[in-house]
Motif scaffolding. Sequence first.
Motif, PDB file in Angstrom:
ATOM      1  N   LEU A  82       3.373 -14.561   2.144  1.00  0.00           N
ATOM      2  CA  LEU A  82       3.621 -13.235   2.707  1.00  0.00           C
ATOM      3  C   LEU A  82       2.758 -12.175   2.040  1.00  0.00           C
ATOM      4  O   LEU A  82       2.266 -11.256   2.696  1.00  0.00           O
ATOM      5  N   GLU A  83       2.568 -12.314   0.714  1.00  0.00           N
ATOM      6  CA  GLU A  83       1.700 -11.357   0.015  1.00  0.00           C
ATOM      7  C   GLU A  83       0.272 -11.439   0.542  1.00  0.00           C
ATOM      8  O   GLU A  83      -0.364 -10.421   0.799  1.00  0.00           O
ATOM      9  N   ARG A  84      -0.208 -12.673   0.699  1.00  0.00           N
ATOM     10  CA  ARG A  84      -1.567 -12.838   1.236  1.00  0.00           C
ATOM     11  C   ARG A  84      -1.665 -12.252   2.644  1.00  0.00           C
ATOM     12  O   ARG A  84      -2.624 -11.562   2.976  1.00  0.00           O
ATOM     13  N   LEU A  85      -0.641 -12.522   3.470  1.00  0.00           N
ATOM     14  CA  LEU A  85      -0.629 -12.021   4.839  1.00  0.00           C
ATOM     15  C   LEU A  85      -0.658 -10.493   4.853  1.00  0.00           C
ATOM     16  O   LEU A  85      -1.364  -9.876   5.655  1.00  0.00           O
ATOM     17  N   ASN A  86       0.078  -9.875   3.924  1.00  0.00           N
ATOM     18  CA  ASN A  86       0.097  -8.417   3.845  1.00  0.00           C
ATOM     19  C   ASN A  86      -1.278  -7.857   3.517  1.00  0.00           C
ATOM     20  O   ASN A  86      -1.713  -6.868   4.107  1.00  0.00           O
ATOM     21  N   VAL A  87      -1.962  -8.499   2.568  1.00  0.00           N
ATOM     22  CA  VAL A  87      -3.302  -8.014   2.205  1.00  0.00           C
ATOM     23  C   VAL A  87      -4.259  -8.177   3.386  1.00  0.00           C
ATOM     24  O   VAL A  87      -5.017  -7.265   3.731  1.00  0.00           O
ATOM     25  N   ILE A  88      -4.187  -9.335   4.047  1.00  0.00           N
ATOM     26  CA  ILE A  88      -5.099  -9.587   5.183  1.00  0.00           C
ATOM     27  C   ILE A  88      -4.840  -8.584   6.307  1.00  0.00           C
ATOM     28  O   ILE A  88      -5.770  -7.949   6.831  1.00  0.00           O
ATOM     29  N   LEU A  89      -3.570  -8.414   6.660  1.00  0.00           N
ATOM     30  CA  LEU A  89      -3.250  -7.472   7.738  1.00  0.00           C
ATOM     31  C   LEU A  89      -3.571  -6.040   7.327  1.00  0.00           C
ATOM     32  O   LEU A  89      -3.990  -5.231   8.159  1.00  0.00           O
ATOM     33  N   PHE A 109       8.627  -1.825   2.070  1.00  0.00           N
ATOM     34  CA  PHE A 109       9.441  -1.183   3.102  1.00  0.00           C
ATOM     35  C   PHE A 109       8.873   0.174   3.530  1.00  0.00           C
ATOM     36  O   PHE A 109       9.236   0.695   4.579  1.00  0.00           O
ATOM     37  N   ALA A 110       7.994   0.770   2.705  1.00  0.00           N
ATOM     38  CA  ALA A 110       7.408   2.071   3.077  1.00  0.00           C
ATOM     39  C   ALA A 110       6.424   1.908   4.229  1.00  0.00           C
ATOM     40  O   ALA A 110       6.261   2.822   5.052  1.00  0.00           O
ATOM     41  N   ALA A 111       5.767   0.735   4.285  1.00  0.00           N
ATOM     42  CA  ALA A 111       4.725   0.541   5.293  1.00  0.00           C
ATOM     43  C   ALA A 111       5.248   0.691   6.730  1.00  0.00           C
ATOM     44  O   ALA A 111       4.685   1.475   7.502  1.00  0.00           O
ATOM     45  N   GLY A 120      -8.147   4.769   3.224  1.00  0.00           N
ATOM     46  CA  GLY A 120      -6.751   4.359   3.422  1.00  0.00           C
ATOM     47  C   GLY A 120      -6.160   3.770   2.149  1.00  0.00           C
ATOM     48  O   GLY A 120      -5.008   4.050   1.796  1.00  0.00           O
ATOM     49  N   PHE A 121      -6.963   2.973   1.453  1.00  0.00           N
ATOM     50  CA  PHE A 121      -6.510   2.407   0.178  1.00  0.00           C
ATOM     51  C   PHE A 121      -6.174   3.532  -0.791  1.00  0.00           C
ATOM     52  O   PHE A 121      -5.140   3.523  -1.466  1.00  0.00           O
ATOM     53  N   SER A 122      -7.063   4.528  -0.839  1.00  0.00           N
ATOM     54  CA  SER A 122      -6.880   5.673  -1.718  1.00  0.00           C
ATOM     55  C   SER A 122      -5.598   6.427  -1.360  1.00  0.00           C
ATOM     56  O   SER A 122      -4.825   6.826  -2.241  1.00  0.00           O
ATOM     57  N   ALA A 123      -5.377   6.623  -0.056  1.00  0.00           N
ATOM     58  CA  ALA A 123      -4.172   7.330   0.384  1.00  0.00           C
ATOM     59  C   ALA A 123      -2.922   6.519   0.025  1.00  0.00           C
ATOM     60  O   ALA A 123      -1.901   7.089  -0.373  1.00  0.00           O
ATOM     61  N   GLY A 125      -3.306   0.820   3.123  1.00  0.00           N
ATOM     62  CA  GLY A 125      -3.435   0.911   1.672  1.00  0.00           C
ATOM     63  C   GLY A 125      -2.198   0.380   0.967  1.00  0.00           C
ATOM     64  O   GLY A 125      -2.306  -0.398   0.007  1.00  0.00           O
ATOM     65  N   LEU A 126      -1.015   0.761   1.464  1.00  0.00           N
ATOM     66  CA  LEU A 126       0.238   0.289   0.849  1.00  0.00           C
ATOM     67  C   LEU A 126       0.367  -1.226   0.954  1.00  0.00           C
ATOM     68  O   LEU A 126       0.833  -1.892   0.033  1.00  0.00           O
ATOM     69  N   MET A 127      -0.074  -1.776   2.092  1.00  0.00           N
ATOM     70  CA  MET A 127       0.058  -3.231   2.285  1.00  0.00           C
ATOM     71  C   MET A 127      -0.859  -4.006   1.350  1.00  0.00           C
ATOM     72  O   MET A 127      -0.585  -5.151   1.004  1.00  0.00           O
ATOM     73  N   ILE A 128      -1.976  -3.372   0.971  1.00  0.00           N
ATOM     74  CA  ILE A 128      -2.890  -4.032   0.029  1.00  0.00           C
ATOM     75  C   ILE A 128      -2.384  -3.829  -1.402  1.00  0.00           C
ATOM     76  O   ILE A 128      -2.411  -4.751  -2.227  1.00  0.00           O
TER      77      ILE A 128
END
Lengths: 184, 313
Positions: free
Chosen positions: B152-159, B61-63, B193-196, B35-38
């Motif tokens: 990197l932002e796109r990669l974070n959302v995908i992962l 950095f929290a992820a 997970g997104f909600s959390a 969720g944080l990465m998205i």
Amino acid sequence: MRFNLSRKRYAMAVDTRKCVGCSACVIACKEENALPLASFRSWIETETRGRFPDLAMEIRSERCEQCTDAACVANCPTGASYYAKGGVVLVDRSLCTGCKACVASCPYGARSIHPDGYADKCTFCLHRVDKGLKPACVAACPTQSLAFGDINDSGSDIAKVLRTRQWKQIDTEAGTKPNLYFLI
Amino acid sequence: MYETEIFRSGFDSSGIHVWGWEIAVYLFLGGMTAGLMIIAPLLSRRVPEERQSRALRLLPFAAPVLLSLGMLALLLDLEFELHVFRFYTALRITSPMSWGAWILLLIYPATLGLGSARLSAEETLSLVSRWPRLSPAFSSVLSWTRRNVEALERLNVILGVALGAYTGILLGTLAARALWSSMWLAPLFLISGFSAGAAATMLLPTTSEERDQLRRWDVMAMAAEIGALAIFFIDLASDGGERGRAAAALFFGGPYTAFFWAVVVIAGLGMPMALETIESRRHVNAAVLAPVLLLIGGLALRWIFVLAGQAAV
């Protein structure tokens, strides 16, 4: 001399009409494979149908079904679970992390975790079969209700008994193509 | 009447109960990380850079911190911890656990890279001055991540989507367990997970503009989660055969009914949804109650699914 061109496929048949549930197979297995306390690779299942006094009972000596499409092998993340000779599913202890995905995925509840931290299961006693012996459970059965062998070899004990008797398989809806046959 | 009773000898039935709190905690923290990465890239595109809080800017950095905690729980679950490296000597495509292990590894460079690209000049300077020897390597990494921040932002959302869905697929391929063997677990756990992740971000010192946006997304996510839960149970009861109906019954009259409805549905979804809706409408400042309830509900959802899945063999 018989020529068998197809691949070896080990299987086992359990005669539910002869099995009395004495657990000799369970104990023979435990002794042969030096299993730790409270650990078993085979067990007896007793299925009772109907309502007293109209009852029917079926006794089955059970173990790993050595599935052709084994869920445990598919779900193993490290390749520790693999198909060995004759399609028997074995565990390579040096690769096993004890993640228990195989235990969770088995529709038959045939796996357990050894106290040393790896997944443990029936091997069809391949170490005995390689020497020309029968698996310990088959050798020990006092009512001779267990038959073992290569199902693709028409002269094997298992092939003969499956040709002449009615049989069923259990929990086939899991789709894993089990290799235990229950004679009925 | 026709009844069947099966008695099984020999096996210790507790041996069949294989996964406990470790897996529930891991699935929860993994989902929150997803969720944080998205959220981190999406939210920082919504809020202009000069108005962003420090918490949002450094959110990537929290992820890795949360994920590391989750992986610690996962490690504790292993029966032979020393063999953990065996996950990385194989890639088994049929095992979600295997490709999940590799996804987890990719998340560290992706999140740390995005986070480093968003360090301020002072933060960069204080890091560099702490380890002067590493400063040439550090500044070349920084210049690379700053140039590639959009990738990197796109990669974070995908992962993040891959990780969130994988936490559900992990249980979903275990066909032996009627409750788990559903592909609806993947979207359900992803949304949860997104909600959390949104709840965790709301607990950080963010601006009210950021929290407003998060609440709007979160209310939609909770509505979607309720929908996914409903579809999951309808699918289980109608398409899961006899075992599926037995598994669904655990939540409708069975032993998990009270806990599921009270903690997961009412306290973990209904109440935060109502609270956040009110907060959005009335523009009152957010209390910590809604996010805390959401996090409790998210953990409870995983916990109950891990336990109940093994109760219904």
